[in-house]
Design a protein around this motif. Structure first.
Motif, short mmCIF file in Angstrom:
data_model
loop_
_atom_site.label_atom_id
_atom_site.label_comp_id
_atom_site.label_asym_id
_atom_site.label_seq_id
_atom_site.Cartn_x
_atom_site.Cartn_y
_atom_site.Cartn_z
N TYR A 57 0.86 -1.17 0.00
CA TYR A 57 0.00 0.00 0.00
C TYR A 57 0.90 1.23 0.00
O TYR A 57 1.76 1.36 0.87
N CYS A 59 0.91 5.48 -0.22
CA CYS A 59 0.12 6.70 -0.12
C CYS A 59 1.09 7.85 0.10
O CYS A 59 1.94 7.78 0.99
N PRO A 62 2.47 12.92 -5.16
CA PRO A 62 2.62 12.30 -6.47
C PRO A 62 4.05 11.88 -6.83
O PRO A 62 4.25 10.76 -7.33
N THR A 65 5.06 8.81 -4.73
CA THR A 65 4.25 7.65 -5.10
C THR A 65 4.70 7.09 -6.44
O THR A 65 4.87 5.87 -6.59
N THR A 66 4.94 7.96 -7.41
CA THR A 66 5.41 7.51 -8.72
C THR A 66 6.74 6.78 -8.61
O THR A 66 6.94 5.72 -9.21
N HIS A 83 -1.40 -1.24 -4.24
CA HIS A 83 -2.55 -0.36 -3.97
C HIS A 83 -1.98 1.03 -3.69
O HIS A 83 -1.18 1.19 -2.76
N ALA A 84 -2.37 2.01 -4.49
CA ALA A 84 -1.74 3.34 -4.37
C ALA A 84 -2.77 4.46 -4.33
O ALA A 84 -3.84 4.36 -4.94
N GLU A 85 -2.41 5.49 -3.59
CA GLU A 85 -3.21 6.71 -3.51
C GLU A 85 -2.25 7.89 -3.48
O GLU A 85 -1.33 7.93 -2.67
N ARG A 86 -2.48 8.83 -4.36
CA ARG A 86 -1.64 10.04 -4.39
C ARG A 86 -2.41 11.18 -3.72
O ARG A 86 -3.63 11.28 -3.86
N PHE A 87 -1.69 12.04 -3.03
CA PHE A 87 -2.31 13.23 -2.47
C PHE A 87 -1.33 14.38 -2.55
O PHE A 87 -0.14 14.19 -2.68
N SER A 88 -1.87 15.57 -2.49
CA SER A 88 -1.01 16.75 -2.41
C SER A 88 -1.61 17.67 -1.37
O SER A 88 -2.82 17.70 -1.17
#
Length: 91
Positions: A57, A59, A62, A65-66, A83-88
């Motif tokens: 996982y 998170c 960007p 995560t990349t 399983h990935a989630e990007r946030f800023s």
């Protein structure tokens, strides 16, 4: 693995540690300045030698995560196990 600049930045550490303990997992706190290869294949494989057999996982912002997703592909982690989630952060 919980990646932060300093120990003080690990605001969710206690909750993540407790969750990891409940699930029989290990939590690694990685601190220090953002270095491009800090979460590279060598470091991740050293912390989690069987990473290709695990669900992972991710998170974070960007760019991080990349980079981690690229590393996971290099380490042979199958796509369905990532399983990935990007946030800023809003300014």
């Amino acid at each position: 693995m919980y990646r932060v600049a300093t120990d003080r930045d690990a605001v969710l550490y206690d909750e993540l540690r407790d969750l990891a303990h409940t699930k029989g997992a290990e939590l690694h706190l990685v601190t220090g300045p953002a270095v491009p290869d800090r979460l590279g294949p060598r470091d991740l494989a050293a912390l989690v030698p069987d990473i290709a057999e695990r669900d992972v996982y991710v998170c974070g912002p960007p760019g991080m995560t990349t980079a981690v997703l690229r590393t996971l592909r290099e380490l042979g982690v199958p796509g369905p196990q990532i399983h990935a989630e990007r946030f800023s952060l809003a300014g």
